[in-house]
Write an enzyme that holds these catalytic residues in place. Structure first.
Site, PDB file in Angstrom:
ATOM      1  N   ASP A  94      -7.305   2.418  -7.219  1.00 52.54           N
ATOM      2  CA  ASP A  94      -7.057   3.769  -6.707  1.00 52.54           C
ATOM      3  C   ASP A  94      -5.552   4.018  -6.647  1.00 52.54           C
ATOM      4  O   ASP A  94      -5.061   5.087  -7.018  1.00 52.54           O
ATOM      5  CB  ASP A  94      -7.655   3.950  -5.299  1.00 52.54           C
ATOM      6  CG  ASP A  94      -8.986   4.692  -5.320  1.00 52.54           C
ATOM      7  OD1 ASP A  94      -9.704   4.563  -6.338  1.00 52.54           O
ATOM      8  OD2 ASP A  94      -9.304   5.387  -4.339  1.00 52.54           O
ATOM      9  N   ASP A 149      -0.885  -8.347  -1.797  1.00 61.27           N
ATOM     10  CA  ASP A 149       0.051  -7.458  -1.089  1.00 61.27           C
ATOM     11  C   ASP A 149       1.302  -7.215  -1.929  1.00 61.27           C
ATOM     12  O   ASP A 149       1.836  -6.101  -1.980  1.00 61.27           O
ATOM     13  CB  ASP A 149       0.376  -7.990   0.314  1.00 61.27           C
ATOM     14  CG  ASP A 149       0.707  -9.474   0.352  1.00 61.27           C
ATOM     15  OD1 ASP A 149       0.568 -10.145  -0.690  1.00 61.27           O
ATOM     16  OD2 ASP A 149       1.105  -9.969   1.422  1.00 61.27           O
TER      17      ASP A 149
HETATM   18 MN    MN Z   1     -13.064   2.913  -5.235  1.00 60.39          MN
END
Ligand code: MN
Ligand code: IPM
Length: 352
Positions: free
Chosen positions: A249, A221
């Protein structure tokens, strides 16, 4: 060199971006005197439509017997909204990773000098960013036992890691760090998860074998947060499958478009090269998708799979030139002329 390359275009924009990578690679081969033998094979929804399964045996044979695999994208929205579908395109990708033993997914994030103003982050935060994620790719929650109970109203996905799986990935991380700035970050959730505690313990156990590498341990996190606050503070990051999926991503858009970052999946045998982005079905067939992530994946293939560094550099140079001259697709055009996917490929091949 004579090289056999399995060509898995896949779904959505896959075939369009793959075409451009082939054009550029062929131009490189002509320039440097190599012979590229492309071997097209079916995968994903395209393979389900043709033969009923997303990673047919024939495709596997072609991949296994090639020197590298160049891959486009997988996924088709007609399966996304049908939770009952028995066969899904994504299963093909997972099966391929497992069958080819591709346990390490190398996903870099770097910035292009001419695109600093295109990033969603402020320029001063991203300058100098040059990091690499090594994402574990054949274990964890993706491959653990999953199912339903209580008549279907309870579902579970088991997350499992062995010390051996962590060790082989971590070693790659240490080795990569040795070739770079000798900093390694182990990303986990060891304050909560047992598998993360195994990761941390295993990486700690390897530290003494790589005394020059400075290792840090951070919770996933916190890394998600620091990636947008201070991406240039990271160098090599190692992490498990699902954390790596999500963080890469996030990291991939820092450079200014999701269409820019390449990746490699490596393991025991043949390595695979693919753009980080997905199949982008909304753009499929429109000749508008950015092909640079795939072209740069071909550069990684030349360098890492074939040991052809100069060829890889030639690809990166021509890509930088296209960006600097504004020869870009609509995602980067910002109101200026937008080139078609195929025009970018032609331009790059000509300028090689
Ligand atoms: Mn992915
Ligand atoms: C990726 C993709 C895949 C993954 C999907 C398509 C199965 O998101 O390569 O990151 O989750 O690994």
């Amino acid at each position: 060199m004579k090289l056999n390359i399995a060509l898995l275009a896949g779904d959505g924009i896959g075939p369009e971006v793959i075409d451009q990578a082939v054009k550029v690679s062929d131009a490189i081969a002509t320039k440097f005197g190599h012979e590229l033998n492309w071997k097209p094979a079916l995968t994903g929804a395209a393979a389900i439509d043709a033969v009923g399964e997303p990673y047919p045996d024939e495709t596997h044979e072609i991949c296994k017997s090639s020197d590298a695999v160049l891959f486009g994208a997988i996924g088709d929205p007609k399966y996304d909204n049908d939770p009952t579908a028995k066969v899904r395109p994504e299963q093909g990708l997972l099966k391929m990773r497992k069958a080819l033993g591709l346990f390490a997914n190398v996903r870099p994030t770097f910035v292009f000098p001419s695109l600093l103003d295109k990033s969603p982050l402020k320029q001063e935060r991203i300058e100098g960013t040059d990091l690499v994620f090594l994402r574990e790719l054949t274990g964890g929650i993706y491959f653990g036992e999953k199912g339903r109970k209580d008549g279907g109203d309870t579902a579970f996905d088991n997350c499992l890691y062995t010390k051996e799986e962590v060790t082989r990935l971590a070693r790659k991380g240490f080795e990569l760090a040795m070739t770079r700035s000798k900093r390694l970050c182990c990303v986990d959730k060891a304050n909560v998860l047992e598998t993360s505690r195994l990761w941390r313990e295993t990486v700690q156990g390897l530290e003494s074998e790589y005394p020059e590498v400075e290792v840090s341990y951070e919770f996933v996190d916190a890394v998600a947060m620091r990636l947008v606050q201070w991406p240039s503070s990271y160098d090599v990051l190692i992490t498990e499958n699902l954390f790596g999926d999500i963080l890469t991503d996030e990291a991939s858009v820092i450079s200014g478009s999701m269409g820019l970052m390449p990746s490699a999946s490596v393991g025991a045998e043949t390595s695979l090269y693919e753009p980080i982005h997905g199949s982008y079905p909304q753009a499929a067939g429109k000749d508008i998708a950015n092909p640079l992530a795939t072209v740069l994946s071909a550069a990684m293939m030349f360098e890492d799979a074939f040991g052809l560094k100069e060829e890889a550099e030639a690809i990166r140079t021509v890509v930088n030139k296209s960006l600097a001259e504004g020869v870009v697709t609509e995602d980067l055009a910002a109101g200026n002329k937008a080139y078609k996917t195929s025009e970018i490929g032609d331009w790059l091949a000509t300028n090689v």
